[in-house]
Design an enzyme around this catalytic site. Structure first.
Site, short mmCIF file in Angstrom:
data_model
loop_
_atom_site.label_atom_id
_atom_site.label_comp_id
_atom_site.label_asym_id
_atom_site.label_seq_id
_atom_site.Cartn_x
_atom_site.Cartn_y
_atom_site.Cartn_z
N HIS A 256 0.83 -1.20 0.00
CA HIS A 256 0.00 0.00 0.00
C HIS A 256 0.87 1.26 0.00
O HIS A 256 0.68 2.16 -0.83
CB HIS A 256 -0.90 -0.01 1.24
CG HIS A 256 -1.81 1.16 1.37
ND1 HIS A 256 -3.13 1.13 0.98
CD2 HIS A 256 -1.59 2.41 1.85
CE1 HIS A 256 -3.69 2.31 1.22
NE2 HIS A 256 -2.76 3.11 1.75
N GLU A 257 1.83 1.31 0.91
CA GLU A 257 2.68 2.50 0.99
C GLU A 257 3.62 2.62 -0.20
O GLU A 257 3.98 3.73 -0.60
CB GLU A 257 3.46 2.51 2.31
CG GLU A 257 2.60 2.53 3.56
CD GLU A 257 1.61 3.68 3.61
OE1 GLU A 257 1.86 4.72 2.98
OE2 GLU A 257 0.56 3.53 4.26
N HIS A 260 1.90 4.68 -2.74
CA HIS A 260 2.09 6.11 -2.48
C HIS A 260 3.50 6.54 -2.87
O HIS A 260 3.70 7.56 -3.55
CB HIS A 260 1.88 6.41 -0.99
CG HIS A 260 0.47 6.40 -0.54
ND1 HIS A 260 -0.51 7.20 -1.08
CD2 HIS A 260 -0.15 5.68 0.45
CE1 HIS A 260 -1.66 6.99 -0.46
NE2 HIS A 260 -1.47 6.07 0.47
N GLU A 286 -4.40 7.90 -3.10
CA GLU A 286 -4.97 6.66 -2.56
C GLU A 286 -5.31 5.68 -3.68
O GLU A 286 -5.27 4.47 -3.48
CB GLU A 286 -6.18 6.97 -1.71
CG GLU A 286 -6.60 5.86 -0.78
CD GLU A 286 -5.56 5.53 0.30
OE1 GLU A 286 -5.65 4.43 0.87
OE2 GLU A 286 -4.67 6.37 0.55
#
Length: 491
Positions: A256-257, A260, A286
């Site tokens: 997930h990160e 980003h 996101e």
């Protein structure tokens, strides 16, 4: 020197200072000694005061007036759009208020972490009340007679309003609830079992970060209470967390990160330290983290590759085969924690927070009543009671650091990700073959070229519309979820 070059030279220094302030925040979350909290608060307040002064510098409107926008290219005009927007918004907020917000939220972060560790909301409540009072004051200044919540939301998703989000979220909820009821009524897959060495989790998470294209020469992976990413350009850092009995928490937080972080790393280097040298919005940001984590990281093809890597790292996992592993990765289950929620229920967690923070800002809900309101709403939405504050009202860091208006961008990002995934599948028909080999390049290159390289050049909706050829809407996300979980649960 022209007025535009003078303005951009000044802006470059402002952006560099903002990156330094961000690095202070990263340090506070990862390695700063606990006893430094009060001093760090003063440092953050000083940085914010300096940045505030630069963003309202009287030379900015003078430079803007002297620039002939018609003679500039699209990139330059986009920079001016963002400079003008930041100047107008910042000028509405008194410098003293901006500095006080930075100081109070820096301290509040530590107060929240201690209260969370002790499951004691009352220990955090006075601090939260102070943060909210400052955010209401800031929102009122920004709104200038308009809707206070919309003014705060605009910090994270320019152009979005509560009215537009209500329509989208209202369309999402019925189909999400119906899908959840069908899935939870079906036989449930086996979960992983065993203990998973936390150092090996971190080793594998760093390997996976590289597989997804994260450049470790310009980044690093550390641990934090609440995973986050920080920075842009040549220094983009991410964090994750570990739990010995739950390796998915670490691995999927990392993916997930990385979404980003890769967004920031892949922005055109020509935009470095300019207003458009960062993501278009938190919703678009996101969309990258969620499509990396879910549509790519949790799809059956990639799970077959990950199953082999995890077996190598940890031995038997407690599931029969790669298909069983895929079902375990996507198991729909009861749980309190938003960041650990399955795809079916995740957005219901977000909508709860969205409604509560709007009520807090409008004073329809007071901090003294927040824990009870959270627990009542959670039980109504999910069908079981919150057992402790760290699993309820204290689980997220956002309100302690003043991120009011941030939560709805999580669901908006999921909607954007659904649109992008639909377009990606059409553009890369052989995607599953690549993912099964642990080759993410066809997907990440498409996302880089269609979304990430542009940074903030376009507005959020333009960014997604340009990438997909259509206006963003919730249908593709809902269709994807119903098809995926219909197959997984034989619905």
């Amino acid at each position: 020197m022209t007025a535009y070059s003078d303005l951009m030279a000044f802006q470059r220094e402002t952006e560099a200072l903002a990156q330094v302030a961000g690095r202070l925040g990263w340090d506070q979350e990862t390695v700063m000694p606990r006893g430094a909290a009060d001093q760090r608060a003063e440092e953050m307040a000083a940085m914010e005061a300096m940045l505030h002064a630069r963003r309202i510098d009287p030379r900015i409107p003078e430079w803007l007036d002297r620039i002939e926008e018609g003679a500039l290219d699209e990139v330059a005009r986009a920079n001016l759009r963002e400079i003008r927007r930041a100047h107008v918004r910042t000028a509405k907020v008194p410098a003293k208020l901006a500095a006080e917000l930075a100081r109070v939220t820096s301290v509040a972060q530590g107060v929240w972490a201690e209260a969370r560790a002790k499951d004691d909301f009352q220990a955090f409540a006075p601090t939260l009340k102070n943060v909210l009072a400052l955010k209401r004051e800031e929102g009122a200044a920004l709104a200038d007679g308009g809707h206070v919540y919309d003014a705060l939301l605009d910090d994270y998703e320019p152009g979005a309003t509560a009215e537009s989000l209500d329509a989208m979220f209202g369309a999402l909820r019925p189909r999400l609830v119906a899908l959840r009821e069908k899935v939870l009524g079906a036989p449930q897959p086996q979960a992983l079992s065993g203990q998973f060495d936390e150092s090996r989790q971190m080793q594998l998470s760093r390997q996976i970060a590289k597989v997804f294209g994260y450049d470790m020469s310009r980044g690093r992976v550390d641990k934090a209470v609440h995973p986050f990413s920080s920075g842009s350009g040549m220094d983009v850092r991410i964090t994750t967390r570990t739990a010995e009995d739950d390796p998915f928490n670490c691995l999927y937080s990392t993916i997930h990160e990385v979404g980003h972080g890769s967004y920031e790393q892949n922005i055109d280097p020509a935009h470095l330290l300019t207003p458009i040298g960062q993501g278009a919005s938190m919703g678009v940001h996101e969309s990258q983290s969620r499509i990396y984590e879910n549509q790519l990281g949790r799809c059956e093809a990639f799970c077959s590759w990950l199953h082999a890597r995890m077996t190598e790292a940890f031995g038997p996992l407690g599931v029969e085969d790669a298909r069983g592993f895929y079902r375990a990765v996507n198991r729909v289950h009861n749980g309190y924690i938003r960041t650990e929620a399955d795809e079916v229920q995740y957005n219901l967690h977000v909508l709860l927070r969205y409604d509560l923070e709007r009520a807090l800002i409008s004073r329809d809900l007071e901090v003294a009543d927040l824990e009870v309101a959270w627990n009542d709403r959670f039980e109504a939405d999910f069908g079981y009671k919150v057992d402790r504050a760290s699993n309820g009202v204290l689980q997220d860091v956002h309100w302690s650091v003043g991120l009011i208006g941030y939560f709805p961008t999580y669901t908006l990002g999921n909607v954007y990700a659904g649109c992008l995934h639909q377009a990606l599948r059409q553009a890369v028909p052989g995607l599953d073959g690549d993912l099964a080999k642990g080759d993410l390049s066809s997907a990440t290159n498409w996302l880089r070229d269609k979304v990430q390289v542009h940074g903030g050049r376009f507005t959020p909706r333009e960014t997604i519309g340009n990438a997909t050829g259509a206006e963003p809407e919730e249908g593709p996300l809902l269709d994807y979820l119903e098809a995926k979980f219909g197959d997984l649960y034989d619905l």
